[in-house]
Design an enzyme around this catalytic site. Structure first.
Site, PDB file in Angstrom:
ATOM      1  N   GLY A 171      20.367  25.121  -8.074  1.00  0.00           N
ATOM      2  CA  GLY A 171      20.179  23.902  -7.280  1.00  0.00           C
ATOM      3  C   GLY A 171      19.366  24.144  -6.024  1.00  0.00           C
ATOM      4  O   GLY A 171      19.383  23.331  -5.107  1.00  0.00           O
ATOM      5  N   ASP A 222      18.368  23.215   7.836  1.00  0.00           N
ATOM      6  CA  ASP A 222      19.820  23.272   7.817  1.00  0.00           C
ATOM      7  C   ASP A 222      20.540  23.958   8.969  1.00  0.00           C
ATOM      8  O   ASP A 222      19.933  24.553   9.861  1.00  0.00           O
ATOM      9  CB  ASP A 222      20.289  23.828   6.477  1.00  0.00           C
ATOM     10  CG  ASP A 222      21.433  22.979   5.929  1.00  0.00           C
ATOM     11  OD1 ASP A 222      21.827  22.029   6.613  1.00  0.00           O
ATOM     12  OD2 ASP A 222      21.927  23.276   4.836  1.00  0.00           O
ATOM     13  N   LYS A 277      34.941  19.486  -0.648  1.00  0.00           N
ATOM     14  CA  LYS A 277      34.712  18.777  -1.921  1.00  0.00           C
ATOM     15  C   LYS A 277      35.997  18.169  -2.486  1.00  0.00           C
ATOM     16  O   LYS A 277      35.965  17.496  -3.516  1.00  0.00           O
ATOM     17  CB  LYS A 277      34.100  19.725  -2.955  1.00  0.00           C
ATOM     18  CG  LYS A 277      32.844  20.457  -2.492  1.00  0.00           C
ATOM     19  CD  LYS A 277      31.612  19.584  -2.523  1.00  0.00           C
ATOM     20  CE  LYS A 277      30.366  20.374  -2.126  1.00  0.00           C
ATOM     21  NZ  LYS A 277      29.156  19.584  -2.080  1.00  0.00           N
ATOM     22  N   ARG A 324      31.083  31.363  -0.757  1.00  0.00           N
ATOM     23  CA  ARG A 324      31.618  31.924   0.501  1.00  0.00           C
ATOM     24  C   ARG A 324      32.938  32.674   0.275  1.00  0.00           C
ATOM     25  O   ARG A 324      33.934  32.461   0.978  1.00  0.00           O
ATOM     26  CB  ARG A 324      31.826  30.810   1.516  1.00  0.00           C
ATOM     27  CG  ARG A 324      30.520  30.090   1.763  1.00  0.00           C
ATOM     28  CD  ARG A 324      30.612  28.857   2.563  1.00  0.00           C
ATOM     29  NE  ARG A 324      29.402  28.070   2.354  1.00  0.00           N
ATOM     30  CZ  ARG A 324      29.222  26.819   2.720  1.00  0.00           C
ATOM     31  NH1 ARG A 324      30.182  26.185   3.351  1.00  0.00           N
ATOM     32  NH2 ARG A 324      28.100  26.194   2.477  1.00  0.00           N
ATOM     33  N   LEU A 354      24.185  15.975  -4.467  1.00  0.00           N
ATOM     34  CA  LEU A 354      23.142  15.833  -5.484  1.00  0.00           C
ATOM     35  C   LEU A 354      23.727  15.726  -6.877  1.00  0.00           C
ATOM     36  O   LEU A 354      23.093  15.162  -7.776  1.00  0.00           O
ATOM     37  CB  LEU A 354      22.188  17.034  -5.406  1.00  0.00           C
ATOM     38  CG  LEU A 354      21.483  17.199  -4.062  1.00  0.00           C
ATOM     39  CD1 LEU A 354      20.591  18.429  -4.070  1.00  0.00           C
ATOM     40  CD2 LEU A 354      20.651  15.965  -3.720  1.00  0.00           C
ATOM     41  N   VAL A 355      24.955  16.253  -7.065  1.00  0.00           N
ATOM     42  CA  VAL A 355      25.568  16.186  -8.397  1.00  0.00           C
ATOM     43  C   VAL A 355      25.681  14.725  -8.852  1.00  0.00           C
ATOM     44  O   VAL A 355      25.391  14.401 -10.000  1.00  0.00           O
ATOM     45  CB  VAL A 355      26.950  16.893  -8.377  1.00  0.00           C
ATOM     46  CG1 VAL A 355      27.732  16.603  -9.642  1.00  0.00           C
ATOM     47  CG2 VAL A 355      26.757  18.398  -8.198  1.00  0.00           C
ATOM     48  N   ALA A 356      26.061  13.836  -7.927  1.00  0.00           N
ATOM     49  CA  ALA A 356      26.198  12.417  -8.279  1.00  0.00           C
ATOM     50  C   ALA A 356      24.870  11.879  -8.803  1.00  0.00           C
ATOM     51  O   ALA A 356      24.815  11.151  -9.816  1.00  0.00           O
ATOM     52  CB  ALA A 356      26.641  11.632  -7.054  1.00  0.00           C
ATOM     53  N   GLU A 368      22.337  13.669 -10.034  1.00  0.00           N
ATOM     54  CA  GLU A 368      21.952  14.361 -11.275  1.00  0.00           C
ATOM     55  C   GLU A 368      22.717  13.787 -12.470  1.00  0.00           C
ATOM     56  O   GLU A 368      22.163  13.657 -13.568  1.00  0.00           O
ATOM     57  CB  GLU A 368      22.242  15.857 -11.136  1.00  0.00           C
ATOM     58  CG  GLU A 368      21.321  16.540 -10.130  1.00  0.00           C
ATOM     59  CD  GLU A 368      21.792  17.937  -9.699  1.00  0.00           C
ATOM     60  OE1 GLU A 368      21.144  18.521  -8.833  1.00  0.00           O
ATOM     61  OE2 GLU A 368      22.804  18.423 -10.233  1.00  0.00           O
ATOM     62  N   ASP A 386       5.459   6.534  45.266  1.00  0.00           N
ATOM     63  CA  ASP A 386       6.830   6.116  44.971  1.00  0.00           C
ATOM     64  C   ASP A 386       7.747   7.291  45.314  1.00  0.00           C
ATOM     65  O   ASP A 386       7.292   8.442  45.369  1.00  0.00           O
ATOM     66  CB  ASP A 386       6.911   5.748  43.484  1.00  0.00           C
ATOM     67  CG  ASP A 386       8.331   5.623  43.004  1.00  0.00           C
ATOM     68  OD1 ASP A 386       9.103   4.888  43.636  1.00  0.00           O
ATOM     69  OD2 ASP A 386       8.687   6.287  41.993  1.00  0.00           O
TER      70      ASP A 386
HETATM   71  C1  GDG Z   1      24.421  20.869   0.484  1.00  0.00           C
HETATM   72  C2  GDG Z   1      25.239  19.709   1.076  1.00  0.00           C
HETATM   73  C3  GDG Z   1      23.623  18.109   0.056  1.00  0.00           C
HETATM   74  C4  GDG Z   1      26.055  23.273  -9.022  1.00  0.00           C
HETATM   75  N1  GDG Z   1      26.689  24.002  -9.947  1.00  0.00           N
HETATM   76  C5  GDG Z   1      25.751  24.518 -10.757  1.00  0.00           C
HETATM   77  C6  GDG Z   1      24.514  24.092 -10.329  1.00  0.00           C
HETATM   78  N2  GDG Z   1      24.733  23.321  -9.238  1.00  0.00           N
HETATM   79  C7  GDG Z   1      23.696  22.651  -8.476  1.00  0.00           C
HETATM   80  C8  GDG Z   1      23.767  21.172  -8.688  1.00  0.00           C
HETATM   81  C9  GDG Z   1      23.187  20.628  -7.397  1.00  0.00           C
HETATM   82  C10 GDG Z   1      23.546  21.688  -6.378  1.00  0.00           C
HETATM   83  O1  GDG Z   1      23.907  22.854  -7.089  1.00  0.00           O
HETATM   84  C11 GDG Z   1      24.740  21.279  -5.524  1.00  0.00           C
HETATM   85  O2  GDG Z   1      24.307  20.373  -4.583  1.00  0.00           O
HETATM   86  P1  GDG Z   1      25.273  19.368  -3.824  1.00  0.00           P
HETATM   87  O3  GDG Z   1      24.452  18.372  -3.118  1.00  0.00           O
HETATM   88  O4  GDG Z   1      26.197  18.751  -4.789  1.00  0.00           O
HETATM   89  O5  GDG Z   1      26.168  20.235  -2.825  1.00  0.00           O
HETATM   90  P2  GDG Z   1      25.996  21.500  -1.782  1.00  0.00           P
HETATM   91  O6  GDG Z   1      25.764  22.766  -2.500  1.00  0.00           O
HETATM   92  O7  GDG Z   1      27.223  21.487  -0.943  1.00  0.00           O
HETATM   93  O8  GDG Z   1      24.710  21.181  -0.893  1.00  0.00           O
HETATM   94  C12 GDG Z   1      25.103  18.478   0.209  1.00  0.00           C
HETATM   95  C13 GDG Z   1      22.808  19.316  -0.371  1.00  0.00           C
HETATM   96  O9  GDG Z   1      23.025  20.424   0.482  1.00  0.00           O
HETATM   97  C14 GDG Z   1      21.312  18.993  -0.361  1.00  0.00           C
HETATM   98  O10 GDG Z   1      20.895  18.559   0.869  1.00  0.00           O
HETATM   99  O11 GDG Z   1      23.525  17.105  -0.923  1.00  0.00           O
HETATM  100  O12 GDG Z   1      25.796  17.406   0.772  1.00  0.00           O
HETATM  101  O13 GDG Z   1      26.608  20.076   1.191  1.00  0.00           O
HETATM  102  O14 GDG Z   1      21.813  20.526  -7.506  1.00  0.00           O
HETATM  103  O15 GDG Z   1      23.049  20.861  -9.835  1.00  0.00           O
HETATM  104  N3  GDG Z   1      23.375  24.424 -10.958  1.00  0.00           N
HETATM  105  C15 GDG Z   1      23.471  25.224 -12.038  1.00  0.00           C
HETATM  106  N4  GDG Z   1      24.646  25.700 -12.481  1.00  0.00           N
HETATM  107  C16 GDG Z   1      25.800  25.376 -11.894  1.00  0.00           C
HETATM  108  O16 GDG Z   1      26.870  25.819 -12.319  1.00  0.00           O
HETATM  109  N5  GDG Z   1      22.355  25.559 -12.687  1.00  0.00           N
END
Ligand code: GDG
Length: 717
Positions: A14, A125, A262, A295, A360-362, A364, A482
């Site tokens: 991601g 970030d 989360k 982490r 981003l999961v939502a 995707e 002034d």
């Molecule tokens: C931070 C902010 C913000 C997850 N598991 C797998 C996998 N992923 C990919 C997902 C997605 C990404 O990781 C996770 O992104 P999120 O947005 O859900 O969450 P954070 O990692 O907390 O990201 C968040 C983001 O930055 C961007 O600005 O949206 O709020 O916390 O893309 O697909 N990808 C693969 N295998 C996995 O098991 N290949």
């Protein structure tokens, strides 16, 4: 990563760099960042450097200690919990902070080795919030954008951070500060206004020498990659595998990094409650829970892992049958094809974080629905919620709401699923990750252009030389000055507003030159001006042009004025004093002023607008004028202003040199009445009628000093 003694470069799941690769191919770009492993061997570092260089990347090497204190420490034990409203997890440790500062400095050094002032630097970030400020010092003219991927908390929470001033000042080094949502941008502006006292208007912040912009840019995804995934043979194969194990059962999918923000355990509890309350759905639905390790060295994450393991075990133990496992728990990073197949197969996406910058999961999940079918349940606390109005929204703190949402999603009519998903897909396709990046960079460049326009009239050495030459060659000079914000920097503390020795010395030198007439034109009371400047050979104008004192004679009124109206207006101002703690009324002979410089800035601005509206209505028949100045609202007789007062001196003789300096808009009246040959100089960067701009009162003093020291016989070079 290291494999069999070799370094292998792998993109993180991601990762932003992968998502933006097509966008950056249009630029001559370079990614600078931590390579993801600690290495003490110079040979290994060399290898990492070479491999990264080949991919247009530059490593910043960190030690184990730095990772512990900067990354696991300040970034993930201080900022992350605070910005996600987990105040109880925040650790404020000075050593963490010092290492955070040190690592940001190290990044600054690495960037400065390769960047020039013509480059665009985009900082990402919460791990690098000091970097924009450090870069601004190193490369003052460079274009810097900063994007925060996590929420920016409300002022009430942010103010508890011991290093709040440094963090905000660091971020203000950027020209554009971007957030996922408007609310985060609003929180940031509010923190900057209240903590640093910086003014703002329409998402623009005015610093001493620059305006910068804060705005929202909801991050997009690589839409096509997810939408087209169902057509890939490798993904089709994974779908078949999943179906062969789960059969025709309904699938609820959740995908997260293992993080307390989360709300993974909360989701498990809701699923447990769902199975308890809906026995008919047992054996008909499975929760596939993908949890990505994250982490793992931080205490709260270790504890959370144990909690999740236990809860999954408890629920599976309680409900499993021989042919059915309620929860499929995958604690690892999945390959893309597997993830895409899960998105495709899932009937319900369960995304219920307590807080999430975007999530981003939502996006995707919906993008992957090639056939448009599937129901998403989303937490209203995720940034993504702002863009998805019609989906099933929940308050993640309520297990009952999540349980009800699961039920609703499992029963959602196909037509509704299609309609909702297609609508959101259109938006996701349009504003994809590349469009997001383009939008950010375009706005950044526009902001930089606007800054340049504001600086077009800036005083430079050449203009200064012209002014000094003209001063030197003239015999009858008029200097209209002034006071507050021009001769003296604006201050909240009334003790600090009196003229200091340096200023008195400059004025004395200027008035000692027989060719000069120096006039201080101020909004202050005549008594104050007399106390401060009575011993100098300066002329004085008080109350924005009401009172004049020429050649040390008695004060005279500019014209016959009425002051009866004050009795009517004063009670209104007193009402605003009662309603706005910290504000106060100043009574002058022919005007009244409501000051709010010591009030809460946000409340002060709102009340000032209300007061102006209130007064404009009341004063329409009284020939009074309502002025909004620097942290004050003044009511005075219409038609009397600093310009009219200045005119008295302009008409006194044939001057061969006139200069006027002022900082706020009451001084614009002076600039307007000056002859074309005069030099008018605005202090600050706001738009003005003046010919030139100068940055601050400090520079005003430098200029006046230079004038005062001009030797009339010699031309400056
Ligand atoms: C931070 C902010 C913000 C997850 N598991 C797998 C996998 N992923 C990919 C997902 C997605 C990404 O990781 C996770 O992104 P999120 O947005 O859900 O969450 P954070 O990692 O907390 O990201 C968040 C983001 O930055 C961007 O600005 O949206 O709020 O916390 O893309 O697909 N990808 C693969 N295998 C996995 O098991 N290949």
């Amino acid at each position: 990563m290291r494999r069999e003694g070799k370094i292998i470069l792998t993109p993180s799941a991601g990762g932003l760099a992968t998502g933006l690769s097509s966008f950056f191919s249009a630029y001559d770009s370079l990614w600078i960042g931590w390579p993801g492993i600690v290495s003490n061997s110079s040979h290994e570092r060399e290898e990492i450097l070479e491999q990264m260089q080949a991919k247009k990347m530059k490593p910043v090497f960190l030690t184990r200690r730095q990772i512990e204190k900067y990354y696991e420490g300040f970034s993930n034990k201080t900022i992350w919990p605070l910005f996600h409203y987990f105040n109880q997890y925040v650790v404020n440790d000075k050593r963490y902070w010092e290492t955070y500062h040190q690592v940001n400095q190290q990044f600054c050094d690495e960037v400065a080795q390769v960047a020039t002032e013509d480059d665009i630097i985009w900082v990402h970030d919460y791990q690098l919030m000091l970097l924009p400020g450090m870069l601004r010092e190193r490369l003052p003219g460079v274009t810097i954008g900063f994007f925060l991927h996590i929420p920016f908390p409300s002022f009430e929470l942010f103010r508890t951070l011991p290093w709040r001033t440094e963090i905000l000042s660091g971020m203000l080094g950027a020209d554009l500060v971007g957030f996922h949502t408007y609310d985060y941008a609003r929180h940031f502006i509010s923190a900057v206004t209240r903590i640093l006292g910086v003014d703002h208007s329409l998402m623009k912040l005015t610093l001493e020498d620059r305006t910068i912009r804060a705005d929202s840019f909801p991050m997009g995804i690589d839409f096509d990659k997810f939408f087209q995934a169902s057509q890939k043979p490798s993904v089709k194969k994974e779908v078949k595998n999943i179906r062969s194990v789960i059969g025709e059962r309904k699938i609820i999918l959740s995908v997260d990094r293992l993080d307390y923000s989360k709300a993974i355990t909360q989701r498990l509890r809701a699923f447990n409650q769902y199975l308890e309350c809906h026995p008919g759905f047992r054996e008909k639905v499975s929760l596939v829970m993908v949890v990505v390790p994250s982490r793992t060295k931080v205490e709260h994450y270790k504890k959370l892992k144990i909690e999740v393991d236990e809860l999954v075990g408890y629920i599976n133990g309680k409900f499993s049958t021989l042919g059915w496992t309620p929860i499929w728990y995958l604690y690892r990073n999945l390959p893309f094809d597997m993830l895409a197949a899960l998105y495709l197969c899932a009937d319900v996406g369960l995304v219920t974080p307590y807080r999430d910058g975007m999530n981003l999961v939502a996006k995707e999940f919906i993008a992957s629905k090639h056939n448009g079918k599937g129901a998403l349940i989303l937490s209203e606390m995720a940034g993504a919620a702002d863009e998805m109005s019609d989906i099933i929204m929940v308050n993640p703190s309520s297990i009952d709401e999540i349980e009800a949402a699961i039920n609703k999603a499992l029963h959602l009519a196909e037509d509704d699923q299609l309609q909702i998903n297609r609508e959101i897909q259109k938006k996701l396709k349009r504003y994809n990750v590349c469009r997001w990046a383009e939008d950010f960079i375009e706005t950044l460049l526009n902001t930089k252009d606007q800054q340049k326009q504001l600086l077009t009239k800036s005083m430079d050495h050449q203009i200064e030389k012209t002014i000094i030459n003209s001063y030197q060659s003239s015999q009858h000079r008029l200097l209209l000055l002034d006071y507050d914000g021009t001769l003296k920097a604006f201050s909240k503390d009334p003790e600090k507003v009196e003229p200091d020795d340096e200023l008195i010395a400059i004025l004395k030198k200027l008035t000692d030159q027989p060719q000069n007439a120096v006039v201080i034109i101020s909004g202050r009371k005549r008594e104050t001006l007399e106390k401060w400047f009575g011993d100098l050979k300066v002329d004085l104008v008080g109350e924005h042009g009401v009172w004049l004192r020429i050649n040390g004679a008695d004060w005279e009124l500019i014209e016959k004025l009425e002051s009866d109206w004050k009795q009517e207006i004063l009670p209104i101002l007193e009402l605003y004093v009662d309603r706005t703690p910290g504000s106060f009324v100043e009574t002058k002979d022919y005007s009244l002023v409501w000051h709010y410089r010591k009030a809460d800035p946000g409340q002060g601005i709102v009340r000032a607008r209300e007061l102006v509206d209130h007064l404009i209505y009341l004063t329409s028949n009284l020939s009074l004028q309502v002025l909004e100045g620097n942290k004050m609202v003044e009511i005075k007789t219409a038609g009397v202003n600093k310009g009219r007062a200045a005119f008295r001196w302009i008409g006194l003789k044939k001057w061969d040199f006139i200069i006027a300096l002022g900082d706020d808009w009451t001084d614009e009246d002076i600039f307007r009445v000056l002859p074309d040959t005069a030099y008018s100089i605005k202090v600050g960067i706001a738009s003005t009628e003046a010919k030139y701009k100068i940055k601050s009162s400090k520079e005003v003093r430098t200029l006046l000093n230079k004038l005062a020291e001009v030797n009339s016989d010699e031309n400056i070079k």
